[in-house]
Design a protein around this motif. Sequence first.
Motif, PDB file in Angstrom:
ATOM      1  N   VAL A 324       0.877  -1.142   0.074  1.00 23.34           N
ATOM      2  CA  VAL A 324       0.094  -0.113  -0.100  1.00 23.34           C
ATOM      3  C   VAL A 324       0.779   1.330   0.017  1.00 23.34           C
ATOM      4  O   VAL A 324       0.593   2.164  -0.835  1.00 23.34           O
ATOM      5  N   ASP A 325       1.821   1.268   0.829  1.00 27.35           N
ATOM      6  CA  ASP A 325       2.814   2.472   1.002  1.00 27.35           C
ATOM      7  C   ASP A 325       3.595   2.713  -0.504  1.00 27.35           C
ATOM      8  O   ASP A 325       3.562   3.831  -0.904  1.00 27.35           O
ATOM      9  N   CYS A 326       3.896   1.598  -1.048  1.00 30.36           N
ATOM     10  CA  CYS A 326       4.786   1.709  -2.193  1.00 30.36           C
ATOM     11  C   CYS A 326       3.688   2.187  -3.271  1.00 30.36           C
ATOM     12  O   CYS A 326       4.262   3.138  -3.977  1.00 30.36           O
ATOM     13  N   ILE A 327       2.530   1.650  -3.453  1.00 30.09           N
ATOM     14  CA  ILE A 327       1.883   2.316  -4.397  1.00 30.09           C
ATOM     15  C   ILE A 327       1.219   3.722  -4.266  1.00 30.09           C
ATOM     16  O   ILE A 327       1.156   4.439  -5.062  1.00 30.09           O
ATOM     17  N   ALA A 328       1.102   3.798  -2.988  1.00 27.01           N
ATOM     18  CA  ALA A 328       0.536   5.384  -2.490  1.00 27.01           C
ATOM     19  C   ALA A 328       1.636   6.270  -2.732  1.00 27.01           C
ATOM     20  O   ALA A 328       1.373   7.480  -3.193  1.00 27.01           O
ATOM     21  N   ALA A 329       2.942   5.973  -2.628  1.00 24.46           N
ATOM     22  CA  ALA A 329       3.887   6.860  -2.830  1.00 24.46           C
ATOM     23  C   ALA A 329       4.167   7.065  -4.326  1.00 24.46           C
ATOM     24  O   ALA A 329       4.353   8.217  -4.838  1.00 24.46           O
ATOM     25  N   LEU A 330       3.904   5.935  -5.195  1.00 25.31           N
ATOM     26  CA  LEU A 330       4.095   6.331  -6.719  1.00 25.31           C
ATOM     27  C   LEU A 330       2.828   7.175  -7.289  1.00 25.31           C
ATOM     28  O   LEU A 330       3.141   8.234  -8.026  1.00 25.31           O
ATOM     29  N   ALA A 331       1.829   7.058  -6.642  1.00 33.45           N
ATOM     30  CA  ALA A 331       0.781   7.954  -6.703  1.00 33.45           C
ATOM     31  C   ALA A 331       1.222   9.145  -6.525  1.00 33.45           C
ATOM     32  O   ALA A 331       0.830  10.070  -7.291  1.00 33.45           O
ATOM     33  N   GLU A 332       1.437   9.406  -5.144  1.00 33.55           N
ATOM     34  CA  GLU A 332       1.697  10.889  -4.885  1.00 33.55           C
ATOM     35  C   GLU A 332       2.737  11.597  -5.585  1.00 33.55           C
ATOM     36  O   GLU A 332       2.551  12.741  -5.786  1.00 33.55           O
ATOM     37  N   GLN A 333       3.909  10.785  -6.055  1.00 41.74           N
ATOM     38  CA  GLN A 333       4.756  11.540  -6.832  1.00 41.74           C
ATOM     39  C   GLN A 333       4.105  11.770  -8.018  1.00 41.74           C
ATOM     40  O   GLN A 333       4.371  13.015  -8.410  1.00 41.74           O
ATOM     41  N   HIS A 334       3.216  11.072  -8.918  1.00 35.84           N
ATOM     42  CA  HIS A 334       2.607  11.655  -9.992  1.00 35.84           C
ATOM     43  C   HIS A 334       1.439  12.566  -9.890  1.00 35.84           C
ATOM     44  O   HIS A 334       1.063  13.079 -10.940  1.00 35.84           O
ATOM     45  N   LEU A 335       1.108  12.748  -8.869  1.00 35.56           N
ATOM     46  CA  LEU A 335       0.147  13.710  -8.563  1.00 35.56           C
ATOM     47  C   LEU A 335       0.796  14.916  -8.153  1.00 35.56           C
ATOM     48  O   LEU A 335      -0.150  16.126  -8.094  1.00 35.56           O
ATOM     49  N   SER A 336       1.967  15.093  -8.169  1.00 35.80           N
ATOM     50  CA  SER A 336       2.693  16.336  -7.521  1.00 35.80           C
ATOM     51  C   SER A 336       2.455  17.488  -8.907  1.00 35.80           C
ATOM     52  O   SER A 336       2.283  17.445 -10.178  1.00 35.80           O
ATOM     53  N   GLY A 337       1.693  18.639  -8.120  1.00 40.80           N
ATOM     54  CA  GLY A 337       1.483  19.897  -9.023  1.00 40.80           C
ATOM     55  C   GLY A 337       0.013  19.866  -9.402  1.00 40.80           C
ATOM     56  O   GLY A 337      -0.211  20.840  -9.829  1.00 40.80           O
ATOM     57  N   TRP A 338      -0.643  18.762  -9.099  1.00 40.01           N
ATOM     58  CA  TRP A 338      -2.116  18.517  -9.658  1.00 40.01           C
ATOM     59  C   TRP A 338      -2.828  18.821  -8.341  1.00 40.01           C
ATOM     60  O   TRP A 338      -4.068  19.015  -8.494  1.00 40.01           O
ATOM     61  N   LEU A 339      -2.662  18.823  -7.118  1.00 37.35           N
ATOM     62  CA  LEU A 339      -3.424  19.026  -6.034  1.00 37.35           C
ATOM     63  C   LEU A 339      -3.592  20.420  -5.592  1.00 37.35           C
ATOM     64  O   LEU A 339      -2.478  21.045  -5.151  1.00 37.35           O
ATOM     65  N   PRO A 340      -4.755  21.090  -5.862  1.00 38.11           N
ATOM     66  CA  PRO A 340      -4.732  22.742  -5.394  1.00 38.11           C
ATOM     67  C   PRO A 340      -4.423  22.950  -4.277  1.00 38.11           C
ATOM     68  O   PRO A 340      -4.846  22.211  -3.241  1.00 38.11           O
ATOM     69  N   THR A 341      -3.818  24.125  -3.787  1.00 39.77           N
ATOM     70  CA  THR A 341      -3.526  24.554  -2.460  1.00 39.77           C
ATOM     71  C   THR A 341      -4.870  25.239  -2.138  1.00 39.77           C
ATOM     72  O   THR A 341      -5.937  25.531  -2.883  1.00 39.77           O
ATOM     73  N   ALA A 342      -4.934  25.848  -0.573  1.00 42.36           N
ATOM     74  CA  ALA A 342      -5.911  26.677  -0.453  1.00 42.36           C
ATOM     75  C   ALA A 342      -5.906  27.936  -0.939  1.00 42.36           C
ATOM     76  O   ALA A 342      -7.104  28.543  -1.514  1.00 42.36           O
ATOM     77  N   ILE A 343      -4.903  28.380  -1.448  1.00 41.76           N
ATOM     78  CA  ILE A 343      -4.872  29.700  -2.301  1.00 41.76           C
ATOM     79  C   ILE A 343      -5.562  29.356  -3.427  1.00 41.76           C
ATOM     80  O   ILE A 343      -6.415  30.211  -3.907  1.00 41.76           O
ATOM     81  N   ASP A 344      -5.296  28.543  -4.257  1.00 39.44           N
ATOM     82  CA  ASP A 344      -5.787  28.026  -5.579  1.00 39.44           C
ATOM     83  C   ASP A 344      -7.401  28.081  -5.323  1.00 39.44           C
ATOM     84  O   ASP A 344      -8.092  28.523  -6.239  1.00 39.44           O
ATOM     85  N   ALA A 345      -7.730  27.350  -4.280  1.00 32.08           N
ATOM     86  CA  ALA A 345      -9.397  27.132  -4.034  1.00 32.08           C
ATOM     87  C   ALA A 345     -10.044  28.555  -3.837  1.00 32.08           C
ATOM     88  O   ALA A 345     -10.918  28.640  -4.533  1.00 32.08           O
TER      89      ALA A 345
END
Length: 357
Positions: A324-345
């Motif tokens: 789970v940690d391995c796949i979650a880490a891969l997902a998090e790495q490739h999600l980089s820059g895609w998750l909006p910050t509070a300022i973006d919202a």
Amino acid sequence: MIEAGQRNHAQQPRAGVLLVNLGTPDAPTAPAIRRYLREFLSDKRVVDLPRALWWPILNGFILPFRPRRLAHSYGSVWGQEGAPLLTHTRDLTQGVEHALAERLGASQVPVYFAMRYGNPSVASVIARAQTDGVRRLVAIPLYPQYSATTTASVMDALFAALSTLRWMPEVRSVHQYHDDPQYIAALADAVRAHWAAHGQGDHLLLSFHGIPKRYFEAGDPYFCHCKKTARLLAEALQLPESHYTVAFQSRFGREPWLQPYTDERIVQLAQSGVKRLDAICPGFAADCLETLEEMDMQYAELFQASGGEALRYIPALNASAAHVDCIAALAEQHLSGWLPTAIDAEQIAARAATLHY
């Protein structure tokens, strides 16, 4: 006001993750297996023979007879919740979604799973993600070692589904993770846990699913990825070359596949004096027919019949915490820059207030 059929284009983009595994029949019955095999063996990535040659073989010899023979095999590994590959993949998906929620704080990233062949189909899950408002998608085929027969086939299905959409999401994909440090560490931990519980065997067999040799000769990197995974795992376990073997199982048809073949190597190991053989299948993210029936049953019997005492199968990573940690880490790495910050919202909300539809 947004009328029916319209969408709020000022809505904050939502990112999601899609895990894709090979697939399984819907039931351990000949009709269900036949439907599954028809889809699987009709894929040109899997069998690239000319259709004029392959269709008579598939429809005249394989589909009429092989499903009945496989029904018993599938039934021997079928659980109360269904096929083990399906249940393990579902559990892994839920674990990854929970892990991402913990890693990313308040950000909610939905994690879906689909099967390349069978259900839930890639197309049906893409449609669900669209309904959920996912505009950015990380696709992770659950094949650590890349092959055109697996990873590329998943990408074919993914983009075939996306091609039907008016508004396609952005897509990032993980094509392999055969040498990812967390993946190697998870495999090593699984082997060590087995040794701690059962004692270390005389030899370690690393068995990967095979592919036709000519696919490798045509440029498929799968063989090289398998060998590197094996080398890194052996290094993590501090095993010398004489204490482990890499082999390839599940060959089909008469043409040469990647060698050495697992069944032949098992006989050789037993005849050479190996009494306790530990076996792991690092190319399988979740236990399935090939690991539970072929390896843990057929090959275990073959090893004993050839003079060995016991072949001890080490389960796939499945939904273990390390996996789970391995796949979650891969997902998090490739999600980089895609998750909006509070300022973006805040900026999106302010912009939405000025728009009229």
